[in-house]
Scaffold this motif. Structure first.
Motif, PDB file in Angstrom:
ATOM      1  N   ALA A   1     136.301 -64.979  30.006  1.00 13.47           N
ATOM      2  CA  ALA A   1     136.558 -66.194  29.231  1.00 13.47           C
ATOM      3  C   ALA A   1     135.305 -66.684  28.518  1.00 13.47           C
ATOM      4  CB  ALA A   1     137.114 -67.279  30.146  1.00 13.47           C
ATOM      5  N   THR A   2     134.134 -66.337  29.037  1.00 15.78           N
ATOM      6  CA  THR A   2     132.879 -66.757  28.407  1.00 15.78           C
ATOM      7  C   THR A   2     132.429 -65.781  27.322  1.00 15.78           C
ATOM      8  OG1 THR A   2     131.564 -65.652  30.114  1.00 15.78           O
ATOM      9  CG2 THR A   2     132.093 -67.987  30.471  1.00 15.78           C
ATOM     10  N   GLY A   3     133.169 -64.687  27.146  1.00 18.97           N
ATOM     11  CA  GLY A   3     132.857 -63.739  26.084  1.00 18.97           C
ATOM     12  C   GLY A   3     131.915 -62.616  26.474  1.00 18.97           C
ATOM     13  N   ARG A   4     131.560 -62.531  27.745  1.00 18.44           N
ATOM     14  CA  ARG A   4     130.663 -61.453  28.156  1.00 18.44           C
ATOM     15  C   ARG A   4     131.485 -60.269  28.671  1.00 18.44           C
ATOM     16  NH1 ARG A   4     130.453 -60.690  33.435  1.00 18.44           N
ATOM     17  NH2 ARG A   4     131.038 -62.404  34.788  1.00 18.44           N
ATOM     18  N   PRO A   5     130.950 -59.065  28.524  1.00 18.61           N
ATOM     19  CA  PRO A   5     131.645 -57.891  29.078  1.00 18.61           C
ATOM     20  C   PRO A   5     131.643 -57.951  30.608  1.00 18.61           C
ATOM     21  CG  PRO A   5     129.702 -57.240  27.785  1.00 18.61           C
ATOM     22  CD  PRO A   5     129.727 -58.724  27.820  1.00 18.61           C
ATOM     23  N   LEU A   6     132.598 -57.277  31.196  1.00 17.20           N
ATOM     24  CA  LEU A   6     132.671 -57.219  32.659  1.00 17.20           C
ATOM     25  C   LEU A   6     131.573 -56.322  33.211  1.00 17.20           C
ATOM     26  CD1 LEU A   6     136.524 -56.825  33.141  1.00 17.20           C
ATOM     27  CD2 LEU A   6     135.144 -58.813  33.762  1.00 17.20           C
TER      28      LEU A   6
ATOM     29  N   ASN B   1     149.154 -59.910  34.116  1.00 18.00           N
ATOM     30  CA  ASN B   1     148.516 -60.859  35.021  1.00 18.00           C
ATOM     31  C   ASN B   1     147.000 -60.695  35.017  1.00 18.00           C
ATOM     32  OD1 ASN B   1     150.879 -62.134  35.843  1.00 18.00           O
ATOM     33  ND2 ASN B   1     151.285 -60.597  37.391  1.00 18.00           N
ATOM     34  N   LEU B   2     146.518 -59.466  34.929  1.00 17.16           N
ATOM     35  CA  LEU B   2     145.080 -59.217  34.870  1.00 17.16           C
ATOM     36  C   LEU B   2     144.470 -59.869  33.630  1.00 17.16           C
ATOM     37  CD1 LEU B   2     142.390 -57.786  35.579  1.00 17.16           C
ATOM     38  CD2 LEU B   2     143.285 -55.786  34.391  1.00 17.16           C
ATOM     39  N   LEU B   3     145.103 -59.691  32.478  1.00 12.88           N
ATOM     40  CA  LEU B   3     144.558 -60.291  31.263  1.00 12.88           C
ATOM     41  C   LEU B   3     144.560 -61.809  31.343  1.00 12.88           C
ATOM     42  CD1 LEU B   3     145.821 -58.052  28.328  1.00 12.88           C
ATOM     43  CD2 LEU B   3     143.666 -57.985  29.559  1.00 12.88           C
ATOM     44  N   TYR B   4     145.577 -62.366  31.955  1.00  8.15           N
ATOM     45  CA  TYR B   4     145.625 -63.822  32.126  1.00  8.15           C
ATOM     46  C   TYR B   4     144.464 -64.280  33.009  1.00  8.15           C
ATOM     47  CZ  TYR B   4     147.241 -68.487  33.265  1.00  8.15           C
ATOM     48  OH  TYR B   4     147.312 -69.842  33.433  1.00  8.15           O
ATOM     49  N   ARG B   5     144.224 -63.567  34.093  1.00  4.55           N
ATOM     50  CA  ARG B   5     143.099 -63.911  34.977  1.00  4.55           C
ATOM     51  C   ARG B   5     141.778 -63.818  34.222  1.00  4.55           C
ATOM     52  NH1 ARG B   5     144.548 -59.930  39.602  1.00  4.55           N
ATOM     53  NH2 ARG B   5     142.356 -59.523  39.377  1.00  4.55           N
ATOM     54  N   LEU B   6     141.623 -62.789  33.399  1.00  5.29           N
ATOM     55  CA  LEU B   6     140.386 -62.640  32.626  1.00  5.29           C
ATOM     56  C   LEU B   6     140.207 -63.780  31.622  1.00  5.29           C
ATOM     57  CD1 LEU B   6     140.127 -58.817  31.896  1.00  5.29           C
ATOM     58  CD2 LEU B   6     138.635 -60.217  33.328  1.00  5.29           C
ATOM     59  N   ARG B   7     141.312 -64.250  31.063  1.00  4.84           N
ATOM     60  CA  ARG B   7     141.243 -65.353  30.110  1.00  4.84           C
ATOM     61  C   ARG B   7     140.700 -66.619  30.776  1.00  4.84           C
ATOM     62  NH1 ARG B   7     146.773 -65.900  27.572  1.00  4.84           N
ATOM     63  NH2 ARG B   7     146.807 -67.936  28.501  1.00  4.84           N
ATOM     64  N   LEU B   8     140.893 -66.738  32.078  1.00  5.29           N
ATOM     65  CA  LEU B   8     140.431 -67.908  32.824  1.00  5.29           C
ATOM     66  C   LEU B   8     139.101 -67.672  33.526  1.00  5.29           C
ATOM     67  CD1 LEU B   8     143.795 -68.907  34.525  1.00  5.29           C
ATOM     68  CD2 LEU B   8     142.815 -69.833  32.418  1.00  5.29           C
ATOM     69  N   TYR B   9     138.653 -66.436  33.595  1.00  6.27           N
ATOM     70  CA  TYR B   9     137.500 -66.042  34.400  1.00  6.27           C
ATOM     71  C   TYR B   9     136.189 -66.414  33.713  1.00  6.27           C
ATOM     72  CZ  TYR B   9     134.573 -62.940  37.261  1.00  6.27           C
ATOM     73  OH  TYR B   9     133.621 -62.431  38.102  1.00  6.27           O
ATOM     74  N   LYS B  10     135.477 -67.371  34.297  1.00  4.56           N
ATOM     75  CA  LYS B  10     134.239 -67.864  33.690  1.00  4.56           C
ATOM     76  C   LYS B  10     133.015 -67.658  34.575  1.00  4.56           C
ATOM     77  CE  LYS B  10     136.650 -71.270  30.954  1.00  4.56           C
ATOM     78  NZ  LYS B  10     136.852 -72.645  30.606  1.00  4.56           N
TER      79      LYS B  10
END
Length: 176
Positions: free
Chosen positions: A120-125, A151-160
């Motif tokens: 969500a912050t725009g950084r690569p995993l 569901n994974l993409l949704y979690r990534l959208r929220l992951y900060k």
């Protein structure tokens, strides 16, 4: 109209969209009607819409309630409401990562594909995060289907969260 009966917590745009497909104030859609709605409103083909239905039919009763639809909508939205990650784009990304076209992403495909996704912050995993997300998303056979990928993409959208420290090992909550 469902409005008088509906809790105000469900946004009007979700109720309006759902109401286009219901008959006689019935507050759920049978699978065929829900699949039709997902195809018409979200640009999915029948197989993709059916997979999404199966993923979001949380009580597995063969019907999509307004509450289940709200969960789908929150995750996906429409192209207009969520231009960053629409249902169609999720399916396209899934197909891109599913290199062998099997309809499921194996761990190797996931490792490679998740390198292109951002938090969500725009950084690569970080590689540790990639492994964590693979482990918490894949099934017992190590595969990720379209519903789990959604569901994974949704979690990534929220992951900060910031990247994990180099010496930290991420724990899989599934193994607890």
């Amino acid at each position: 109209m469902m409005r008088g009966v509906m809790n105000r917590k469900i946004p009007k745009e979700i109720i309006d969209l759902f109401e286009k497909y219901i008959d006689n104030n019935v507050r759920h859609l049978e699978k065929k009607d829900a699949v039709h709605m997902l195809e018409s409103e979200f640009g999915l083909d029948e197989e993709q819409a059916s997979t999404m239905f199966d993923t979001f039919d949380k009580d597995k009763n063969g019907q999509m309630s307004i509450w289940e639809f709200q969960q789908f909508y929150v995750c996906m939205g429409t192209q207009q409401s969520n231009p960053v990650c629409s249902a169609k784009e999720v399916v396209e990304k899934f197909k891109e990562i599913d290199a062998d076209g099997s309809g499921r992403i194996d761990k190797e495909e996931a490792r490679e594909g998740l390198k292109s996704l951002k938090t969500a912050t725009g950084r690569p995993l970080d590689p540790k995060e990639i492994e964590f997300f693979i482990e918490t998303t894949s099934d017992d056979d190590g595969q990720i289907d379209l519903g789990s990928f959604t569901n994974l993409l949704y979690r990534l959208r929220l992951y900060k969260a910031p990247p994990p420290p180099q010496n930290m090992k991420l724990k899989n909550p599934k193994s607890s």
